[in-house]
Write a protein that holds these residues in place. Sequence first.
Motif, short mmCIF file in Angstrom:
data_model
loop_
_atom_site.label_atom_id
_atom_site.label_comp_id
_atom_site.label_asym_id
_atom_site.label_seq_id
_atom_site.Cartn_x
_atom_site.Cartn_y
_atom_site.Cartn_z
N GLU A 104 7.32 11.35 -14.79
CA GLU A 104 6.27 12.27 -14.36
C GLU A 104 6.69 13.72 -14.58
O GLU A 104 5.92 14.53 -15.11
N GLU A 105 7.94 13.99 -14.19
CA GLU A 105 8.44 15.35 -14.36
C GLU A 105 8.62 15.70 -15.84
O GLU A 105 8.39 16.85 -16.23
N LEU A 106 9.02 14.72 -16.63
CA LEU A 106 9.15 14.98 -18.06
C LEU A 106 7.80 15.36 -18.66
O LEU A 106 7.70 16.28 -19.48
N GLY A 110 6.28 19.10 -20.20
CA GLY A 110 5.98 19.05 -21.63
C GLY A 110 7.11 18.45 -22.45
O GLY A 110 7.17 18.62 -23.66
N GLU A 111 8.01 17.71 -21.79
CA GLU A 111 9.14 17.10 -22.51
C GLU A 111 8.76 15.76 -23.14
O GLU A 111 9.42 15.30 -24.06
N VAL A 112 7.73 15.11 -22.61
CA VAL A 112 7.20 13.93 -23.29
C VAL A 112 5.70 14.11 -23.41
O VAL A 112 5.05 14.65 -22.51
N SER A 113 5.16 13.70 -24.52
CA SER A 113 3.73 13.75 -24.70
C SER A 113 3.34 12.41 -25.32
O SER A 113 3.78 12.05 -26.41
N GLN A 114 2.53 11.65 -24.57
CA GLN A 114 2.20 10.30 -25.02
C GLN A 114 1.04 10.34 -26.01
O GLN A 114 -0.03 10.85 -25.69
N ALA A 253 6.29 0.54 -21.97
CA ALA A 253 6.22 1.32 -20.75
C ALA A 253 7.12 2.53 -20.86
O ALA A 253 8.30 2.40 -21.16
N SER A 254 6.60 3.68 -20.67
CA SER A 254 7.33 4.95 -20.66
C SER A 254 8.37 4.98 -21.80
O SER A 254 8.20 4.35 -22.84
N LEU A 255 9.46 5.74 -21.61
CA LEU A 255 10.47 5.78 -22.67
C LEU A 255 11.35 4.54 -22.64
O LEU A 255 12.19 4.34 -23.49
N ALA A 382 17.34 9.30 -15.61
CA ALA A 382 17.02 8.51 -14.42
C ALA A 382 18.20 8.54 -13.43
O ALA A 382 18.01 8.36 -12.23
N GLN A 383 19.40 8.80 -13.94
CA GLN A 383 20.58 8.85 -13.06
C GLN A 383 20.92 10.27 -12.61
O GLN A 383 21.53 10.47 -11.57
N TYR A 384 20.55 11.29 -13.42
CA TYR A 384 20.97 12.66 -13.11
C TYR A 384 19.83 13.66 -12.93
O TYR A 384 20.07 14.80 -12.57
N GLY A 385 18.59 13.26 -13.21
CA GLY A 385 17.47 14.17 -13.04
C GLY A 385 17.37 15.19 -14.17
O GLY A 385 18.19 15.21 -15.08
N LEU A 386 16.33 16.04 -14.07
CA LEU A 386 16.06 16.95 -15.18
C LEU A 386 16.76 18.29 -15.08
O LEU A 386 16.77 19.06 -16.03
N ASP A 387 17.32 18.58 -13.90
CA ASP A 387 17.93 19.91 -13.75
C ASP A 387 19.37 19.87 -14.21
O ASP A 387 20.23 19.23 -13.59
#
Length: 401
Positions: A104-106, A110-114, A253-255, A382-387
């Motif tokens: 969701e955050e990606l 704008g880091e993923v665009s389906q 499903a997702s990435l 998924a283990q470290y987050g986006l920050d």
Amino acid sequence: MSDPISALINLQFSPAVPIPEHLVGEVQSKLAYVDEAIRSARIAPSGDQITLEIQEGAANRQDAIQEKVQRVVHSMVKGAFKPKIQVLEDHLDRPVIFDRDPMEELAARGEVSQEADGIFSLGPMLTRLIAYFEGHFEHLAATFEAVPYRFPTLIPARYLERVNYFRSFPHSLTFVTHLREDLDAIDHFALHAACDEHGLNVPAESFSRIKTLLSPAVCYHLYFTLADSTLQSGSLAATAVGNCFRYESSNLASLERLWNFTMREVIFVGSKDYVLENREIARQRMMPVLEELGLAYRVESATDPFFVGEFRKQAAFQSAFQLKFEIRARLPFKDSTLAVGSYNYHQDFFGRHLNIQLPDGSPAHTGCVAFGLERMAFAFLAQYGLDSENWPSSVRQAVNG
Ligand code: ATP
Ligand code: ZN
Ligand code: MG
């Protein structure tokens, strides 16, 4: 493709034979392919209940759909035995700091665009992260003095036929066609082609017969370049990155599971000892890399996702001979694991089917180490987050420049 606007109904029933726990995931993933009306399929973890969401329009075919599902269950479960999972490395409890689904955050950043199911464009941060992982994989390849190759995205049907791909993985094939060289067909297309909710409204006879597919793996291309010849040097280490295509239906499903993804492979061709030794050396050389990434993962024996008819026999064979090990990263947000890479040994399968000979006249053995680049990035986030300030320092420095 299923119709996105029609209503769904639930269909719940018990499998005619109970599905053992270790086969639940494997059988469930195949149910997506049983009928076009199936929008999702779930098997209870205990293996005694199947729940399908089917399109309302197929309500009058419930019995037929159920019968096809039972056929799949029967074929995959009957006579199956629980493979002994061998764990080679276990760092699943390596501490990580994030526990949400990063998708969701990606998307918000704008880091993923389906673009469609299983088809995504990736933004700058994901691209840099993947480039950083790639640096590690290229370095691994360099330690074997692996020579670089570039392979096409398309692959001839004739090639895949030669290595029995149609029998093993028919469900995930992606076919390529073009308009027939026919003025009427091309004119008709130019004037009338339009997309509706079912796709392009073009008559099937406008398209050429299929001679080409989208490639499902990277290393096959190397084996085809070596086909019908003798490997004079006796051994070869090679590396390449490429687009791979696997139609995974409602499992997309997702990435996590894409139709179009990229794989980096390090490929070994030679004697049995050469291939097995180097597969093992590659695994050992990846250990400090995965530690530097801070990845929580496990390396364990696995099997390829063969289709129903071939599944039981081939999976048992792969398992008995330890032909495949997967790097399975932890996905904290769903309390499960995801294969981000695999260490594969094909014995002399490609050597025999493609007539690749060693100098002594025997068929070559092959093996590969394959990394799924999007999955590496997905599992890491998924283990470290986006920050990035929360990332292990080496990753942060490399990606932030
Ligand atoms: P899975 O068990 O998840 O279906 P696989 O066993 O088919 O994967 P391999 O054939 O070993 O996978 O491919 C090597 C790597 O390519 C996998 O470890 C994974 O990282 C990646 N990969 C495979 N299929 C997909 C996919 N549909 N989407 C994204 N990455 C994939
Ligand atoms: Zn491979
Ligand atoms: Mg697998």
